[in-house]
Design a protein around this motif. Structure first.
Motif, PDB file in Angstrom:
ATOM      1  N   VAL A 159     -16.437   4.481  -5.953  1.00 40.76           N
ATOM      2  CA  VAL A 159     -16.724   3.042  -6.616  1.00 40.76           C
ATOM      3  C   VAL A 159     -17.172   3.607  -8.009  1.00 40.76           C
ATOM      4  O   VAL A 159     -17.227   2.585  -9.067  1.00 40.76           O
ATOM      5  CB  VAL A 159     -17.764   2.280  -6.319  1.00 40.76           C
ATOM      6  N   ILE A 160     -17.451   4.839  -8.247  1.00 39.33           N
ATOM      7  CA  ILE A 160     -17.781   5.232  -9.630  1.00 39.33           C
ATOM      8  C   ILE A 160     -16.689   5.780 -10.461  1.00 39.33           C
ATOM      9  O   ILE A 160     -16.098   6.835 -10.104  1.00 39.33           O
ATOM     10  CB  ILE A 160     -18.959   6.561  -9.467  1.00 39.33           C
ATOM     11  N   ASN A 161     -16.795   5.109 -11.630  1.00 32.77           N
ATOM     12  CA  ASN A 161     -15.151   5.425 -12.276  1.00 32.77           C
ATOM     13  C   ASN A 161     -15.385   6.673 -13.268  1.00 32.77           C
ATOM     14  O   ASN A 161     -14.190   7.311 -13.209  1.00 32.77           O
ATOM     15  CB  ASN A 161     -15.072   4.260 -13.189  1.00 32.77           C
ATOM     16  N   ASP A 162     -16.284   6.899 -13.754  1.00 31.99           N
ATOM     17  CA  ASP A 162     -16.297   8.231 -15.025  1.00 31.99           C
ATOM     18  C   ASP A 162     -16.764   9.284 -14.021  1.00 31.99           C
ATOM     19  O   ASP A 162     -17.697   9.363 -13.133  1.00 31.99           O
ATOM     20  CB  ASP A 162     -17.311   7.717 -15.863  1.00 31.99           C
ATOM     21  N   GLU A 163     -16.168  10.301 -14.396  1.00 32.56           N
ATOM     22  CA  GLU A 163     -16.512  11.759 -13.834  1.00 32.56           C
ATOM     23  C   GLU A 163     -18.079  12.178 -13.937  1.00 32.56           C
ATOM     24  O   GLU A 163     -18.686  12.805 -12.885  1.00 32.56           O
ATOM     25  CB  GLU A 163     -15.631  12.889 -14.469  1.00 32.56           C
ATOM     26  N   MET A 164     -18.687  11.826 -15.042  1.00 34.02           N
ATOM     27  CA  MET A 164     -19.780  12.234 -15.237  1.00 34.02           C
ATOM     28  C   MET A 164     -20.883  11.459 -14.135  1.00 34.02           C
ATOM     29  O   MET A 164     -21.799  12.040 -13.704  1.00 34.02           O
ATOM     30  CB  MET A 164     -20.291  12.097 -16.881  1.00 34.02           C
ATOM     31  N   GLY A 165     -20.545  10.269 -13.988  1.00 32.26           N
ATOM     32  CA  GLY A 165     -21.276   9.539 -13.420  1.00 32.26           C
ATOM     33  C   GLY A 165     -21.130   9.891 -11.803  1.00 32.26           C
ATOM     34  O   GLY A 165     -22.275  10.127 -11.105  1.00 32.26           O
ATOM     35  N   ARG A 166     -19.830  10.350 -11.447  1.00 27.92           N
ATOM     36  CA  ARG A 166     -19.722  10.932 -10.223  1.00 27.92           C
ATOM     37  C   ARG A 166     -20.617  12.336 -10.119  1.00 27.92           C
ATOM     38  O   ARG A 166     -21.477  12.534  -8.923  1.00 27.92           O
ATOM     39  CB  ARG A 166     -18.429  11.163  -9.736  1.00 27.92           C
ATOM     40  N   ASP A 167     -20.737  13.068 -10.935  1.00 28.16           N
ATOM     41  CA  ASP A 167     -21.262  14.460 -10.983  1.00 28.16           C
ATOM     42  C   ASP A 167     -22.874  14.111 -11.041  1.00 28.16           C
ATOM     43  O   ASP A 167     -23.695  14.811 -10.055  1.00 28.16           O
ATOM     44  CB  ASP A 167     -21.083  15.328 -12.250  1.00 28.16           C
ATOM     45  N   ASP A 168     -23.361  13.213 -11.436  1.00 24.80           N
ATOM     46  CA  ASP A 168     -24.797  12.891 -11.453  1.00 24.80           C
ATOM     47  C   ASP A 168     -25.109  12.461 -10.167  1.00 24.80           C
ATOM     48  O   ASP A 168     -26.212  12.676  -9.748  1.00 24.80           O
ATOM     49  CB  ASP A 168     -25.260  11.812 -12.636  1.00 24.80           C
ATOM     50  N   PHE A 169     -24.411  11.499  -9.799  1.00 20.52           N
ATOM     51  CA  PHE A 169     -24.486  10.971  -8.219  1.00 20.52           C
ATOM     52  C   PHE A 169     -24.630  11.951  -7.111  1.00 20.52           C
ATOM     53  O   PHE A 169     -25.448  12.057  -6.477  1.00 20.52           O
ATOM     54  CB  PHE A 169     -23.426   9.545  -7.909  1.00 20.52           C
ATOM     55  N   ILE A 170     -23.613  12.986  -7.282  1.00 16.95           N
ATOM     56  CA  ILE A 170     -23.568  14.135  -6.299  1.00 16.95           C
ATOM     57  C   ILE A 170     -24.562  14.935  -6.510  1.00 16.95           C
ATOM     58  O   ILE A 170     -25.346  15.554  -5.488  1.00 16.95           O
ATOM     59  CB  ILE A 170     -22.393  14.674  -6.480  1.00 16.95           C
ATOM     60  N   ARG A 171     -25.192  15.343  -7.821  1.00 20.51           N
ATOM     61  CA  ARG A 171     -26.170  16.178  -7.971  1.00 20.51           C
ATOM     62  C   ARG A 171     -27.496  15.478  -7.363  1.00 20.51           C
ATOM     63  O   ARG A 171     -28.366  16.288  -6.832  1.00 20.51           O
ATOM     64  CB  ARG A 171     -26.384  16.073  -9.498  1.00 20.51           C
ATOM     65  N   CYS A 172     -27.556  14.280  -7.421  1.00 19.42           N
ATOM     66  CA  CYS A 172     -28.864  13.460  -6.920  1.00 19.42           C
ATOM     67  C   CYS A 172     -28.852  13.430  -5.461  1.00 19.42           C
ATOM     68  O   CYS A 172     -29.852  13.753  -4.824  1.00 19.42           O
ATOM     69  CB  CYS A 172     -28.926  12.019  -7.316  1.00 19.42           C
ATOM     70  N   LEU A 173     -27.695  13.240  -4.943  1.00 17.92           N
ATOM     71  CA  LEU A 173     -27.667  13.677  -3.398  1.00 17.92           C
ATOM     72  C   LEU A 173     -27.764  14.857  -3.058  1.00 17.92           C
ATOM     73  O   LEU A 173     -28.557  15.091  -1.892  1.00 17.92           O
ATOM     74  CB  LEU A 173     -26.066  13.217  -2.870  1.00 17.92           C
ATOM     75  N   ARG A 174     -27.380  15.963  -3.663  1.00 15.06           N
ATOM     76  CA  ARG A 174     -27.912  17.251  -3.352  1.00 15.06           C
ATOM     77  C   ARG A 174     -29.269  17.668  -3.239  1.00 15.06           C
ATOM     78  O   ARG A 174     -29.810  18.062  -2.366  1.00 15.06           O
ATOM     79  CB  ARG A 174     -26.866  18.190  -4.302  1.00 15.06           C
ATOM     80  N   MET A 175     -30.017  17.206  -4.494  1.00 15.00           N
ATOM     81  CA  MET A 175     -31.191  17.235  -4.317  1.00 15.00           C
ATOM     82  C   MET A 175     -32.226  16.628  -3.219  1.00 15.00           C
ATOM     83  O   MET A 175     -32.983  16.912  -2.682  1.00 15.00           O
ATOM     84  CB  MET A 175     -31.973  16.763  -5.904  1.00 15.00           C
ATOM     85  N   LEU A 176     -31.636  15.691  -3.065  1.00 19.86           N
ATOM     86  CA  LEU A 176     -32.290  14.655  -1.852  1.00 19.86           C
ATOM     87  C   LEU A 176     -32.032  15.366  -0.592  1.00 19.86           C
ATOM     88  O   LEU A 176     -32.968  15.732   0.400  1.00 19.86           O
ATOM     89  CB  LEU A 176     -31.508  13.431  -1.623  1.00 19.86           C
ATOM     90  N   SER A 177     -30.763  15.959  -0.355  1.00 23.78           N
ATOM     91  CA  SER A 177     -30.684  16.910   0.795  1.00 23.78           C
ATOM     92  C   SER A 177     -31.521  18.191   0.988  1.00 23.78           C
ATOM     93  O   SER A 177     -31.997  18.207   1.944  1.00 23.78           O
ATOM     94  CB  SER A 177     -28.938  17.437   0.634  1.00 23.78           C
ATOM     95  N   LEU A 178     -31.863  18.837  -0.295  1.00 18.85           N
ATOM     96  CA  LEU A 178     -32.721  19.949  -0.347  1.00 18.85           C
ATOM     97  C   LEU A 178     -34.148  19.456  -0.106  1.00 18.85           C
ATOM     98  O   LEU A 178     -34.531  20.073   0.589  1.00 18.85           O
ATOM     99  CB  LEU A 178     -32.636  20.506  -1.648  1.00 18.85           C
TER     100      LEU A 178
END
Length: 241
Positions: A159-178
């Motif tokens: 549902v995230i349209n822009d590439e930067m937004g997707r990258d930021d979202f995945i980055r946040c999920l990655r940090m939550l996983s760590l």
């Protein structure tokens, strides 16, 4: 650079390969880089003897450098402890975490499995010092109330349209996983092997696309453990949340 300059050898490390223009030979450059890494860690007390450090490892050059250097620091600390008469100070422990993002990858599954096996081989080859490897699927950060976490994660990213937004979202999920790995396994510090040029590209892209870097997304909390960001250019920054 002339041919003569390119093939010149370093006088400091006794001809250890072709000389690097700004730092002598390869061995000299490595020693210089490790010295900066160690100085930054020790002078700012980023890693204490009682700490349990979780290194985020992706297999890229920056995280590989961070793993090798922090392992060498741990090895020297273990050797000092073993030769000490009092053996009063413990040696910091080190674990390695790999966030499996194959749920969002287009690469064949066997390539991901091969990469994980390679990471296991790299970690197991580092001794002394036992290092536990944690492999966590990215979708594990999704609420346990979801029947299919992988499908839910794909839906959220879709549902995230822009590439930067997707990258930021995945980055946040990655940090939550760590963060989740660290809290569940008793780690007190998280170390990231992050390339300085990669950070610069991200900040510039965020500035162009959104008028500035927004930090973490609303509703996502930063980790309560200390976060160390290790830059492969010899500079180490510590962010305490």
């Amino acid at each position: 650079m002339s041919g003569a300059a390119a093939t010149a050898t370093c006088g400091k490390c006794d001809g250890g390969g072709a000389a690097v223009a700004v730092a002598g030979g390869v061995d000299c450059f490595r020693s210089h880089l490790f010295g900066k890494f160690k100085l930054a860690v020790t002078s700012n007390a980023m890693v204490r003897p009682t700490d349990a450090v979780l290194l985020a490892f992706s297999g890229d050059p920056a995280s590989r450098v961070a793993l090798q250097f922090i392992h060498e620091m741990q090895s020297k600390a273990i050797q000092s402890w073993e030769t000490s008469n009092s053996q009063a100070l413990p040696t910091f422990s080190l674990g390695v975490a790999f966030v499996d993002e194959s749920v969002l990858s287009v690469s064949p599954g066997h390539e991901i499995d091969t990469a994980i096996e390679d990471i296991k081989s790299i970690v197991s080859s580092l001794s002394p010092g036992d290092k536990q490897l944690h492999v966590a699927p990215l979708e594990d950060v999704i609420s346990s109330g979801s029947d299919d976490k992988a499908a839910r994660l794909k839906e959220l990213v879709g549902v995230i349209n822009d590439e930067m937004g997707r990258d930021d979202f995945i980055r946040c999920l990655r940090m939550l996983s760590l963060q989740k790995i660290a809290l569940e396994n008793g780690y007190t510090k998280i170390m990231l092997g992050t390339c300085a040029s990669g950070i610069a590209c991200h900040v510039l892209s965020a500035t162009v696309n959104r008028g500035g870097s927004k930090g973490v997304l609303p509703g996502l909390q930063p980790p309560p453990v200390s976060l160390i960001s290790s830059l492969d250019h010899g500079y180490l920054a510590s962010n305490h949340y």
